[in-house]
Design a protein around this motif. Structure first.
Motif, PDB file in Angstrom:
ATOM      1  N   VAL A  54       0.850  -1.201   0.000  1.00  0.00           N
ATOM      2  CA  VAL A  54       0.000   0.000   0.000  1.00  0.00           C
ATOM      3  C   VAL A  54       0.884   1.249   0.000  1.00  0.00           C
ATOM      4  N   HIS A  55       1.885   1.272   0.877  1.00  0.00           N
ATOM      5  CA  HIS A  55       2.802   2.410   0.927  1.00  0.00           C
ATOM      6  C   HIS A  55       3.419   2.661  -0.441  1.00  0.00           C
ATOM      7  N   ASN A  56       3.963   1.622  -1.053  1.00  0.00           N
ATOM      8  CA  ASN A  56       4.678   1.799  -2.312  1.00  0.00           C
ATOM      9  C   ASN A  56       3.754   2.135  -3.475  1.00  0.00           C
ATOM     10  N   GLN A  57       2.527   1.651  -3.449  1.00  0.00           N
ATOM     11  CA  GLN A  57       1.577   2.047  -4.492  1.00  0.00           C
ATOM     12  C   GLN A  57       1.274   3.543  -4.400  1.00  0.00           C
ATOM     13  N   ILE A  58       1.003   4.013  -3.194  1.00  0.00           N
ATOM     14  CA  ILE A  58       0.721   5.444  -3.020  1.00  0.00           C
ATOM     15  C   ILE A  58       1.977   6.254  -3.318  1.00  0.00           C
ATOM     16  N   TRP A  59       3.125   5.764  -2.864  1.00  0.00           N
ATOM     17  CA  TRP A  59       4.409   6.413  -3.134  1.00  0.00           C
ATOM     18  C   TRP A  59       4.598   6.583  -4.640  1.00  0.00           C
ATOM     19  N   SER A  60       4.290   5.533  -5.403  1.00  0.00           N
ATOM     20  CA  SER A  60       4.416   5.595  -6.863  1.00  0.00           C
ATOM     21  C   SER A  60       3.420   6.572  -7.469  1.00  0.00           C
ATOM     22  N   MET A  61       2.175   6.562  -6.970  1.00  0.00           N
ATOM     23  CA  MET A  61       1.157   7.486  -7.489  1.00  0.00           C
ATOM     24  C   MET A  61       1.572   8.935  -7.266  1.00  0.00           C
ATOM     25  N   ASN A  62       2.335   9.168  -6.207  1.00  0.00           N
ATOM     26  CA  ASN A  62       2.817  10.516  -5.898  1.00  0.00           C
ATOM     27  C   ASN A  62       4.188  10.787  -6.516  1.00  0.00           C
ATOM     28  N   SER A  63       4.612   9.935  -7.451  1.00  0.00           N
ATOM     29  CA  SER A  63       5.906  10.073  -8.133  1.00  0.00           C
ATOM     30  C   SER A  63       7.066  10.101  -7.152  1.00  0.00           C
ATOM     31  N   GLY A  64       7.023   9.213  -6.176  1.00  0.00           N
ATOM     32  CA  GLY A  64       8.080   9.151  -5.166  1.00  0.00           C
ATOM     33  C   GLY A  64       9.436   8.841  -5.771  1.00  0.00           C
ATOM     34  N   THR A  65      10.460   9.471  -5.213  1.00  0.00           N
ATOM     35  CA  THR A  65      11.831   9.217  -5.669  1.00  0.00           C
ATOM     36  C   THR A  65      12.714   8.723  -4.533  1.00  0.00           C
ATOM     37  N   VAL A  66      12.351   9.023  -3.307  1.00  0.00           N
ATOM     38  CA  VAL A  66      13.075   8.523  -2.135  1.00  0.00           C
ATOM     39  C   VAL A  66      12.055   8.039  -1.127  1.00  0.00           C
ATOM     40  N   GLY A  67      12.455   7.068  -0.322  1.00  0.00           N
ATOM     41  CA  GLY A  67      11.587   6.620   0.745  1.00  0.00           C
ATOM     42  C   GLY A  67      10.718   5.427   0.397  1.00  0.00           C
ATOM     43  N   ARG A  68      11.109   4.649  -0.606  1.00  0.00           N
ATOM     44  CA  ARG A  68      10.368   3.438  -0.937  1.00  0.00           C
ATOM     45  C   ARG A  68      10.455   2.473   0.249  1.00  0.00           C
ATOM     46  N   ALA A  69       9.325   1.898   0.647  1.00  0.00           N
ATOM     47  CA  ALA A  69       9.305   0.948   1.759  1.00  0.00           C
ATOM     48  C   ALA A  69       9.927  -0.368   1.300  1.00  0.00           C
TER      49      ALA A  69
END
Length: 175
Positions: free
Chosen positions: A143-158
């Motif tokens: 769940v964390h990583n899906q939301i992280w990806s939707m928000n174009s995360g670049t650091v902090g992948r679980a």
């Protein structure tokens, strides 16, 4: 006007001086980093998650208990912040305490928007929160990583779930 020989010597000297200073500066930084790493390893400490108190604020503003339906972005960020209590990530940008009441409040919000098409990722939120309500947090990394990806995360992948001891320490430190 200076001769070409003097001009070349001056330029060469300036370049060599610049290269020498850059080498010294980089070597000094590498030495300091190596010393810090050696001290951490020698003391047996594990590398901790990066903590920036400015990002770790749960002022209750994430609560959905009033009748206002938050935007999907706000709802997503609350859910994402909740996952940080359960997952290991090098960097965490939001923090919202995961409580039974908050999970229930968010499910109530989802119930209110169920057939409206208001939340594009309704199914993700509903599945996650239902599992959490039932005490199953195994999906928190996903769940964390899906939301992280939707928000174009670049650091902090679980990368994993926190152990029970790590989560207790995290809760004690932040809440």
């Amino acid at each position: 006007m200076p001769s070409i020989k003097i001009l070349l010597i001056s330029i060469t000297s300036a370049v060599l001086l610049t290269i020498g200073l850059a080498y010294w500066f980089i070597s000094d930084i590498n030495t300091n980093l190596a010393e810090e790493k050696g001290q951490t390893e020698a003391s047996g400490e594990k590398s901790k998650e990066e903590i920036d108190p400015e990002r770790y604020i749960d002022d209750g503003g994430g609560s959905t208990e009033d009748n206002d339906i938050p935007s999907e972005n706000r709802f997503m960020n609350i859910l994402h912040g909740m996952t940080h209590q359960k997952v290991y990530a090098d960097d965490k940008w939001t923090l919202v305490e995961m409580t039974d009441d908050r999970i229930e409040e968010m499910l109530v919000t989802l119930d209110q928007v169920k057939d409206q098409g208001t939340y594009e990722h309704y199914d993700l939120y509903y599945t996650a929160l239902t599992e959490w309500k039932n005490g199953n947090f195994e999906n928190a990394v996903d769940v964390h990583n899906q939301i992280w990806s939707m928000n174009s995360g670049t650091v902090g992948r679980a990368t994993r779930l926190l152990s029970a001891e790590e989560e207790s320490a995290f809760v004690e430190e932040h809440y």
